[in-house]
Design a protein around this motif. Structure first.
Motif, PDB file in Angstrom:
ATOM      1  N   LEU A  43      29.355 -15.523 -16.633  1.00 24.72           N
ATOM      2  CA  LEU A  43      29.626 -14.374 -15.756  1.00 24.72           C
ATOM      3  C   LEU A  43      28.538 -13.311 -15.890  1.00 24.72           C
ATOM      4  O   LEU A  43      28.121 -12.715 -14.913  1.00 24.72           O
ATOM      5  N   ILE A  44      28.092 -13.074 -17.112  1.00 22.41           N
ATOM      6  CA  ILE A  44      26.998 -12.113 -17.361  1.00 22.41           C
ATOM      7  C   ILE A  44      26.498 -12.303 -18.794  1.00 22.41           C
ATOM      8  O   ILE A  44      27.217 -12.851 -19.639  1.00 22.41           O
ATOM      9  N   GLY A  45      25.261 -11.845 -19.053  1.00 20.41           N
ATOM     10  CA  GLY A  45      24.671 -12.031 -20.390  1.00 20.41           C
ATOM     11  C   GLY A  45      23.731 -13.224 -20.319  1.00 20.41           C
ATOM     12  O   GLY A  45      23.954 -14.257 -20.940  1.00 20.41           O
ATOM     13  N   GLU A  46      22.659 -13.072 -19.528  1.00 19.27           N
ATOM     14  CA  GLU A  46      21.766 -14.220 -19.278  1.00 19.27           C
ATOM     15  C   GLU A  46      20.460 -14.078 -20.048  1.00 19.27           C
ATOM     16  O   GLU A  46      19.862 -12.997 -20.061  1.00 19.27           O
ATOM     17  N   HIS A  47      20.062 -15.170 -20.681  1.00 22.87           N
ATOM     18  CA  HIS A  47      18.860 -15.214 -21.513  1.00 22.87           C
ATOM     19  C   HIS A  47      18.962 -14.213 -22.663  1.00 22.87           C
ATOM     20  O   HIS A  47      17.971 -13.649 -23.106  1.00 22.87           O
ATOM     21  N   THR A  48      20.179 -13.995 -23.107  1.00 28.19           N
ATOM     22  CA  THR A  48      20.398 -13.139 -24.275  1.00 28.19           C
ATOM     23  C   THR A  48      20.747 -13.986 -25.505  1.00 28.19           C
ATOM     24  O   THR A  48      20.580 -13.529 -26.627  1.00 28.19           O
ATOM     25  N   ASP A  49      21.228 -15.219 -25.287  1.00 24.71           N
ATOM     26  CA  ASP A  49      21.774 -15.969 -26.437  1.00 24.71           C
ATOM     27  C   ASP A  49      20.726 -16.265 -27.497  1.00 24.71           C
ATOM     28  O   ASP A  49      20.966 -16.049 -28.687  1.00 24.71           O
ATOM     29  N   TYR A  50      19.534 -16.714 -27.087  1.00 22.79           N
ATOM     30  CA  TYR A  50      18.505 -17.023 -28.095  1.00 22.79           C
ATOM     31  C   TYR A  50      17.799 -15.745 -28.569  1.00 22.79           C
ATOM     32  O   TYR A  50      16.849 -15.813 -29.338  1.00 22.79           O
ATOM     33  N   ASN A  51      18.260 -14.597 -28.087  1.00 22.11           N
ATOM     34  CA  ASN A  51      17.756 -13.308 -28.580  1.00 22.11           C
ATOM     35  C   ASN A  51      18.800 -12.598 -29.431  1.00 22.11           C
ATOM     36  O   ASN A  51      18.723 -11.386 -29.626  1.00 22.11           O
ATOM     37  N   GLY A  52      19.794 -13.357 -29.894  1.00 21.52           N
ATOM     38  CA  GLY A  52      20.825 -12.778 -30.762  1.00 21.52           C
ATOM     39  C   GLY A  52      21.777 -11.850 -30.031  1.00 21.52           C
ATOM     40  O   GLY A  52      22.445 -11.018 -30.653  1.00 21.52           O
ATOM     41  N   GLY A  53      21.867 -11.970 -28.720  1.00 21.49           N
ATOM     42  CA  GLY A  53      22.716 -11.076 -27.936  1.00 21.49           C
ATOM     43  C   GLY A  53      24.071 -11.673 -27.614  1.00 21.49           C
ATOM     44  O   GLY A  53      24.458 -12.719 -28.137  1.00 21.49           O
ATOM     45  N   CYS A  54      24.790 -10.977 -26.727  1.00 21.28           N
ATOM     46  CA  CYS A  54      26.118 -11.427 -26.327  1.00 21.28           C
ATOM     47  C   CYS A  54      26.062 -12.125 -24.974  1.00 21.28           C
ATOM     48  O   CYS A  54      25.178 -11.842 -24.159  1.00 21.28           O
ATOM     49  N   VAL A  55      26.999 -13.011 -24.761  1.00 14.40           N
ATOM     50  CA  VAL A  55      27.128 -13.731 -23.478  1.00 14.40           C
ATOM     51  C   VAL A  55      28.603 -13.709 -23.089  1.00 14.40           C
ATOM     52  O   VAL A  55      29.466 -13.403 -23.920  1.00 14.40           O
ATOM     53  N   PHE A  56      28.872 -14.065 -21.823  1.00 12.82           N
ATOM     54  CA  PHE A  56      30.264 -13.977 -21.358  1.00 12.82           C
ATOM     55  C   PHE A  56      30.563 -15.141 -20.397  1.00 12.82           C
ATOM     56  O   PHE A  56      30.843 -14.928 -19.217  1.00 12.82           O
ATOM     57  N   PRO A  57      30.513 -16.370 -20.923  1.00 12.67           N
ATOM     58  CA  PRO A  57      30.741 -17.534 -20.058  1.00 12.67           C
ATOM     59  C   PRO A  57      32.208 -17.970 -20.022  1.00 12.67           C
ATOM     60  O   PRO A  57      33.012 -17.552 -20.850  1.00 12.67           O
ATOM     61  N   CYS A  58      32.523 -18.829 -19.045  1.00 13.00           N
ATOM     62  CA  CYS A  58      33.850 -19.464 -18.965  1.00 13.00           C
ATOM     63  C   CYS A  58      33.633 -20.970 -18.881  1.00 13.00           C
ATOM     64  O   CYS A  58      32.700 -21.428 -18.207  1.00 13.00           O
ATOM     65  N   ALA A  59      34.526 -21.724 -19.493  1.00 15.08           N
ATOM     66  CA  ALA A  59      34.507 -23.181 -19.319  1.00 15.08           C
ATOM     67  C   ALA A  59      35.098 -23.486 -17.939  1.00 15.08           C
ATOM     68  O   ALA A  59      35.979 -22.776 -17.460  1.00 15.08           O
ATOM     69  N   LEU A  60      34.604 -24.545 -17.328  1.00 18.44           N
ATOM     70  CA  LEU A  60      35.079 -24.922 -15.992  1.00 18.44           C
ATOM     71  C   LEU A  60      36.051 -26.092 -16.084  1.00 18.44           C
ATOM     72  O   LEU A  60      36.210 -26.700 -17.143  1.00 18.44           O
ATOM     73  N   SER A  61      36.673 -26.406 -14.948  1.00 15.93           N
ATOM     74  CA  SER A  61      37.598 -27.544 -14.989  1.00 15.93           C
ATOM     75  C   SER A  61      36.863 -28.855 -14.750  1.00 15.93           C
ATOM     76  O   SER A  61      37.449 -29.913 -14.851  1.00 15.93           O
ATOM     77  N   PHE A  62      35.571 -28.806 -14.448  1.00 17.97           N
ATOM     78  CA  PHE A  62      34.838 -30.069 -14.380  1.00 17.97           C
ATOM     79  C   PHE A  62      33.892 -30.212 -15.575  1.00 17.97           C
ATOM     80  O   PHE A  62      33.569 -29.227 -16.230  1.00 17.97           O
ATOM     81  N   GLY A  63      33.506 -31.429 -15.859  1.00 16.51           N
ATOM     82  CA  GLY A  63      32.711 -31.644 -17.064  1.00 16.51           C
ATOM     83  C   GLY A  63      32.370 -33.101 -17.267  1.00 16.51           C
ATOM     84  O   GLY A  63      32.100 -33.828 -16.311  1.00 16.51           O
ATOM     85  N   ALA A  64      32.399 -33.532 -18.549  1.00 19.89           N
ATOM     86  CA  ALA A  64      32.008 -34.905 -18.905  1.00 19.89           C
ATOM     87  C   ALA A  64      33.156 -35.586 -19.652  1.00 19.89           C
ATOM     88  O   ALA A  64      33.818 -34.956 -20.485  1.00 19.89           O
ATOM     89  N   TRP A  65      33.373 -36.845 -19.337  1.00 16.14           N
ATOM     90  CA  TRP A  65      34.363 -37.666 -20.031  1.00 16.14           C
ATOM     91  C   TRP A  65      33.633 -38.738 -20.827  1.00 16.14           C
ATOM     92  O   TRP A  65      32.578 -39.230 -20.402  1.00 16.14           O
ATOM     93  N   LEU A  66      34.204 -39.106 -21.974  1.00 15.55           N
ATOM     94  CA  LEU A  66      33.648 -40.204 -22.770  1.00 15.55           C
ATOM     95  C   LEU A  66      34.795 -41.104 -23.219  1.00 15.55           C
ATOM     96  O   LEU A  66      35.783 -40.627 -23.789  1.00 15.55           O
ATOM     97  N   LEU A  67      34.641 -42.398 -22.941  1.00 14.48           N
ATOM     98  CA  LEU A  67      35.617 -43.406 -23.394  1.00 14.48           C
ATOM     99  C   LEU A  67      34.893 -44.306 -24.377  1.00 14.48           C
ATOM    100  O   LEU A  67      33.744 -44.700 -24.132  1.00 14.48           O
ATOM    101  N   ILE A  68      35.575 -44.625 -25.486  1.00 19.20           N
ATOM    102  CA  ILE A  68      34.912 -45.476 -26.477  1.00 19.20           C
ATOM    103  C   ILE A  68      35.854 -46.540 -27.031  1.00 19.20           C
ATOM    104  O   ILE A  68      37.081 -46.361 -27.049  1.00 19.20           O
ATOM    105  N   ALA A  69      35.259 -47.630 -27.488  1.00 14.13           N
ATOM    106  CA  ALA A  69      35.990 -48.635 -28.272  1.00 14.13           C
ATOM    107  C   ALA A  69      34.992 -49.229 -29.254  1.00 14.13           C
ATOM    108  O   ALA A  69      33.834 -49.487 -28.884  1.00 14.13           O
TER     109      ALA A  69
END
Ligand code: GLA
Length: 406
Positions: A43-69
């Motif tokens: 949402l805000i706080g861009e290119h601050t993470d690798y500068n020791g700053g704060c960020v304000f992201p949200c996880a989304l309902s889409f992503g990656a699935w992994l199935l294993i055996a």
């Protein structure tokens, strides 16, 4: 398999049953475990993470699935429902594969788990099947989702798991980030993997990337939606330009440290900045640092605004963030600028900015419900006029972090 239409963007959803069937078709037997890890929108706080700053992201309902055996052949077999390439790697030969092989995201996580947790061992082979529905190259962290889902599955399989859930999730994020550094060559911060690991439904994560302390903040937006717009721009997150930004910030830290010792740019308040900016002789490094200092302050203000329900102010800060990323950080480019600048003209848009690394990808906007149709029509047509490309629109659903499904 079903396709859901979120405004224009088609997101393919597969049920766990359909994924099981796909695994059986790929390997002729059932998967024993299935995991999911989300992409994110910041949402805000861009290119601050690798500068020791704060960020304000949200996880989304889409992503990656992994199935294993597990298998008895001491090999790792990699298949994906998104990628045609398949790989077979002996478990004692884990190393980066050439030609940007997609299995590197997975191999990297396994190697890093073993290195960070000496008791963790890969003692048998596995058949793996991945599936992702984060739009590719959209800056919504499809690679972080793949890393975190792999770290979740293989910490367990390799015999290391923290019993403290919060600490465990943070460690999954750190494994994913190390994989991105060492196996993909992007010297990213921790935001994407952290959001994928620690996400919470209907909450954003206010994360201090220096201390890794964080807070889940409810995203309550009465009558307002978080709309993601995809540029479909052919430039993807360019690791060269990204890593350049990381170096330029380090240079700024070195030059500032001659007058005021600091570890990270994010330690500087806006008042400090006025005192130290003269110490930066490199004009590019100075612009980059100015963005970081301003963005850290905007992020703190935005979180307060959200907590108080001052959504209009939150939106203004988002817009100011884009301007700074455009003028000082120079990571937007014509496509993201065209989207944001068109969005700012629509009545009922509270704010709009690029999200993620930049150089293409997506914008994130706060749009009043009644303005969504106009927003789509106006932004879509202005964007096409300026760039010749068609944008896609998606109303974000904020979901949970990584989880085991079976
Ligand atoms: C990419 C990186 C993150 C972060 C953003 C910019 O998404 O992976 O660590 O630096 O860019 O905020």
């Amino acid at each position: 398999m079903c396709e859901i239409y979120h405004l224009h963007l088609i997101i393919t959803i597969m049920t766990t049953q359909e994924l099981q069937i796909a695994f059986e078709e790929a390997y002729g037997r059932k998967a024993e475990k299935m995991y999911f890890a989300p992409g994110r929108v910041n949402l805000i706080g861009e290119h601050t993470d690798y500068n020791g700053g704060c960020v304000f992201p949200c996880a989304l309902s889409f992503g990656a699935w992994l199935l294993i055996a597990p298998n008895t052949d001491k090999v790792l077999r990699f298949k994906s429902l998104n990628m045609p390439q398949t790989y077979e790697i002996a478990i004692d030969k884990i190393a980066p594969q050439p030609d940007r092989a997609w299995c590197n995201y997975s191999l990297g996580c396994m190697a890093i788990i073993a290195r960070r947790h000496p008791e963790a061992k890969l003692e048998q082979g596995y058949d793996l099947l991945y599936y992702g529905n984060v739009p590719a190259g959209a800056g919504l962290s499809s690679s972080a989702a793949m890393e975190v889902v792999t770290a979740r599955a293989f910490t367990e399989e390799m015999g290391w798991k923290d019993t403290d859930d919060k600490a465990y999730r943070t460690e999954l994020a750190l494994i994913g980030q190390a994989c991105e550094h060492e196996y993909a060559g992007v010297m990213c911060g921790i935001m994407d993997q952290f959001a994928s690991a620690q996400g919470k439904k209907d909450h954003a994560i206010y994360l201090n990337c220096d201390t890794m302390e964080f807070e889940h903040v409810p995203v309550k937006l009465e009558g307002i939606k978080v709309v993601i717009t995809n540029t479909h721009s052919p430039h993807h997150l360019d690791s060269g330009a990204y890593n350049d930004r990381v170096r330029q910030c380090q240079l700024a830290v070195e030059q500032i440290s001659k007058v005021k010792p600091i570890k990270n740019l994010a330690e500087l308040t806006e008042e400090d900045w006025r005192e130290v900016e003269g110490a930066i002789s490199d004009p590019i490094a100075k612009k980059r640092a100015r963005h970081v200092v301003g963005e850290v302050a905007r992020t703190a203000d935005a979180v307060e605004a959200l907590k108080k329900g001052e959504i209009a102010y939150f939106g203004e800060l988002m817009t100011a963030s884009h301007v700074s990323l455009r003028d000082d950080y120079e990571v937007t480019g014509p496509e993201l600028d065209a989207l944001a600048e068109a969005a700012w003209q629509v009545e009922g848009v509270l704010g709009s900015r690029m999200t993620g690394g930049g150089f293409g990808g997506c914008t994130v906007s706060l749009v009043k419900d009644e303005a969504i149709e106009t927003f789509k029509a106006f932004v879509g047509s202005e964007y096409e006029k300026k760039t010749g490309l068609k944008a896609d629109f998606y109303v974000a659903e904020i979901g949970d972090g990584v989880k085991a499904l079976i």
